[in-house]
Design a protein around this motif. Structure first.
Motif, PDB file in Angstrom:
ATOM      1  N   ALA A  21       0.847  -1.191   0.000  1.00 44.65           N
ATOM      2  CA  ALA A  21       0.000   0.000   0.000  1.00 44.65           C
ATOM      3  C   ALA A  21       0.881   1.239   0.000  1.00 44.65           C
ATOM      4  N   ALA A  22       0.542   2.197  -0.864  1.00 42.35           N
ATOM      5  CA  ALA A  22       1.208   3.501  -0.905  1.00 42.35           C
ATOM      6  C   ALA A  22       0.152   4.524  -0.517  1.00 42.35           C
ATOM      7  N   GLU A  23       0.291   5.091   0.661  1.00 43.22           N
ATOM      8  CA  GLU A  23      -0.760   5.929   1.217  1.00 43.22           C
ATOM      9  C   GLU A  23      -0.295   7.358   1.452  1.00 43.22           C
ATOM     10  N   SER A  24      -1.165   8.290   1.114  1.00 39.40           N
ATOM     11  CA  SER A  24      -0.922   9.685   1.434  1.00 39.40           C
ATOM     12  C   SER A  24      -1.974  10.141   2.443  1.00 39.40           C
ATOM     13  N   CYS A  25      -3.158  10.528   1.991  1.00 34.48           N
ATOM     14  CA  CYS A  25      -4.151  11.104   2.904  1.00 34.48           C
ATOM     15  C   CYS A  25      -4.620  10.135   3.982  1.00 34.48           C
ATOM     16  N   THR A  26      -4.505   8.824   3.768  1.00 35.00           N
ATOM     17  CA  THR A  26      -4.917   7.855   4.777  1.00 35.00           C
ATOM     18  C   THR A  26      -3.816   7.589   5.803  1.00 35.00           C
ATOM     19  N   GLY A  27      -2.616   8.045   5.556  1.00 33.32           N
ATOM     20  CA  GLY A  27      -1.552   7.992   6.548  1.00 33.32           C
ATOM     21  C   GLY A  27      -1.260   6.623   7.126  1.00 33.32           C
ATOM     22  N   GLY A  28      -1.485   5.569   6.378  1.00 35.61           N
ATOM     23  CA  GLY A  28      -1.187   4.226   6.860  1.00 35.61           C
ATOM     24  C   GLY A  28      -2.407   3.454   7.347  1.00 35.61           C
ATOM     25  N   MET A  29      -3.595   4.007   7.164  1.00 38.70           N
ATOM     26  CA  MET A  29      -4.800   3.342   7.669  1.00 38.70           C
ATOM     27  C   MET A  29      -5.075   1.998   6.992  1.00 38.70           C
ATOM     28  N   VAL A  30      -4.744   1.875   5.710  1.00 32.17           N
ATOM     29  CA  VAL A  30      -4.957   0.602   5.011  1.00 32.17           C
ATOM     30  C   VAL A  30      -4.005  -0.445   5.577  1.00 32.17           C
ATOM     31  N   SER A  31      -2.741  -0.082   5.693  1.00 37.07           N
ATOM     32  CA  SER A  31      -1.760  -1.000   6.279  1.00 37.07           C
ATOM     33  C   SER A  31      -2.139  -1.352   7.708  1.00 37.07           C
ATOM     34  N   ALA A  32      -2.592  -0.372   8.478  1.00 38.95           N
ATOM     35  CA  ALA A  32      -2.996  -0.627   9.865  1.00 38.95           C
ATOM     36  C   ALA A  32      -4.179  -1.585   9.926  1.00 38.95           C
ATOM     37  N   VAL A  49       4.012   5.240   3.706  1.00 38.33           N
ATOM     38  CA  VAL A  49       3.249   6.449   4.024  1.00 38.33           C
ATOM     39  C   VAL A  49       4.027   7.594   3.408  1.00 38.33           C
ATOM     40  N   THR A  50       3.480   8.135   2.331  1.00 47.30           N
ATOM     41  CA  THR A  50       4.176   9.172   1.555  1.00 47.30           C
ATOM     42  C   THR A  50       3.305  10.418   1.533  1.00 47.30           C
ATOM     43  N   TYR A  51       3.257  11.063   2.682  1.00 42.79           N
ATOM     44  CA  TYR A  51       2.370  12.217   2.841  1.00 42.79           C
ATOM     45  C   TYR A  51       2.888  13.438   2.077  1.00 42.79           C
ATOM     46  N   SER A  52       4.184  13.639   2.078  1.00 42.85           N
ATOM     47  CA  SER A  52       4.753  14.804   1.387  1.00 42.85           C
ATOM     48  C   SER A  52       5.108  14.454  -0.060  1.00 42.85           C
ATOM     49  N   ASN A  53       5.236  15.482  -0.873  1.00 42.68           N
ATOM     50  CA  ASN A  53       5.686  15.263  -2.254  1.00 42.68           C
ATOM     51  C   ASN A  53       7.103  14.706  -2.286  1.00 42.68           C
ATOM     52  N   ASP A  54       7.953  15.165  -1.364  1.00 43.46           N
ATOM     53  CA  ASP A  54       9.313  14.621  -1.289  1.00 43.46           C
ATOM     54  C   ASP A  54       9.269  13.116  -1.058  1.00 43.46           C
ATOM     55  N   ALA A  55       8.414  12.674  -0.149  1.00 42.69           N
ATOM     56  CA  ALA A  55       8.306  11.235   0.131  1.00 42.69           C
ATOM     57  C   ALA A  55       7.798  10.485  -1.092  1.00 42.69           C
ATOM     58  N   LYS A  56       6.840  11.060  -1.798  1.00 46.72           N
ATOM     59  CA  LYS A  56       6.330  10.410  -3.016  1.00 46.72           C
ATOM     60  C   LYS A  56       7.455  10.239  -4.039  1.00 46.72           C
ATOM     61  N   ALA A  94      -0.376  -3.659  -5.751  1.00 47.29           N
ATOM     62  CA  ALA A  94      -0.237  -2.466  -4.906  1.00 47.29           C
ATOM     63  C   ALA A  94      -1.445  -1.569  -5.096  1.00 47.29           C
ATOM     64  N   VAL A  95      -1.847  -0.932  -4.019  1.00 42.45           N
ATOM     65  CA  VAL A  95      -2.889   0.087  -4.058  1.00 42.45           C
ATOM     66  C   VAL A  95      -2.257   1.399  -3.618  1.00 42.45           C
ATOM     67  N   SER A  96      -2.726   2.505  -4.225  1.00 39.73           N
ATOM     68  CA  SER A  96      -2.278   3.816  -3.771  1.00 39.73           C
ATOM     69  C   SER A  96      -3.490   4.692  -3.505  1.00 39.73           C
ATOM     70  N   ILE A  97      -3.282   5.643  -2.581  1.00 38.09           N
ATOM     71  CA  ILE A  97      -4.344   6.558  -2.174  1.00 38.09           C
ATOM     72  C   ILE A  97      -3.736   7.935  -2.009  1.00 38.09           C
ATOM     73  N   THR A  98      -4.295   8.945  -2.686  1.00 43.22           N
ATOM     74  CA  THR A  98      -3.865  10.328  -2.503  1.00 43.22           C
ATOM     75  C   THR A  98      -5.103  11.214  -2.620  1.00 43.22           C
ATOM     76  N   GLY A  99      -5.286  12.110  -1.657  1.00 47.60           N
ATOM     77  CA  GLY A  99      -6.514  12.900  -1.699  1.00 47.60           C
ATOM     78  C   GLY A  99      -6.487  14.094  -0.780  1.00 47.60           C
ATOM     79  N   ILE A 100      -7.623  14.748  -0.730  1.00 45.59           N
ATOM     80  CA  ILE A 100      -7.815  15.925   0.127  1.00 45.59           C
ATOM     81  C   ILE A 100      -8.860  15.548   1.166  1.00 45.59           C
ATOM     82  N   ALA A 101      -8.387  15.178   2.350  1.00 45.68           N
ATOM     83  CA  ALA A 101      -9.293  14.747   3.403  1.00 45.68           C
ATOM     84  C   ALA A 101     -10.001  15.930   4.054  1.00 45.68           C
ATOM     85  N   GLY A 102      -9.377  17.095   3.999  1.00 47.75           N
ATOM     86  CA  GLY A 102      -9.976  18.290   4.577  1.00 47.75           C
ATOM     87  C   GLY A 102      -9.336  18.640   5.909  1.00 47.75           C
TER      88      GLY A 102
END
Length: 162
Positions: A21-32, A49-56, A94-102
């Motif tokens: 899993a490659a997660e941004s807005c979920t911050g590891g929730m799928v893996s958890a 967990v690739t929250y920042s663009n640098d991490a991505k 692999a699944v990836s998630i990137t979004g605007i959670a608010g």
């Protein structure tokens, strides 16, 4: 269709598939969610967990040009995140998630927009879901649940591995 973490793990086990899993807005929730289940290490190969663009860029190899042209919340970045998770792991899917959670968002990228991608054995595809603005926690939970459903679908589409 909703998929429980237990169902995802069992389906992957039956076909001898490993997941990432490659997660941004979920911050590891799928893996958890997957690692909450005892014995999940035989299926979940790793999570990013690739929250920042640098991490991505650094962890998944997302291209700077893709980020500049489309922004982090885009199907294009989701595709590169999923492909990068496969390339940097021993997973079959692999699944990836990137979004605007608010809170927040814009006219072009509203709060609640989440882009997903699947890469690997079950085929490659992307999906964008508009969850609306029910609040950050609700968007994140809904995105994690949707990612599990996408993993279940990808497993279902996959041939068993020898």
């Amino acid at each position: 269709m909703p998929a429980s973490p237990e169902a995802v793990l069992e389906a992957a086990r039956r076909k001898h598939l490993r997941l990432a899993a490659a997660e941004s807005c979920t911050g590891g929730m799928v893996s958890a969610a997957l690692t909450d289940i005892p014995g999940s290490s035989d299926v979940l190969e790793r999570g990013f967990v690739t929250y920042s663009n640098d991490a991505k860029r650094e962890m998944l190899g997302v291209a700077e040009a893709t980020l500049a042209a489309h922004g982090a919340v885009s199907p294009e970045v989701a595709v590169e995140m999923a492909a990068g998770a496969l390339a940097h792991s021993h997973a079959d899917i692999a699944v990836s998630i990137t979004g605007i959670a608010g809170p927040g968002g814009s006219e072009h990228k509203p709060e609640g927009r989440v882009c997903f991608a699947i890469a690997g054995a079950g085929g490659d595809w992307t999906e964008t879901v508009e969850f609306g603005a029910p609040g950050r926690a609700t968007v994140r939970a809904a995105a994690a649940a949707h990612a599990l459903a996408l993993l279940a679908e990808a497993i279902d589409r996959s041939a068993p591995k020898a």
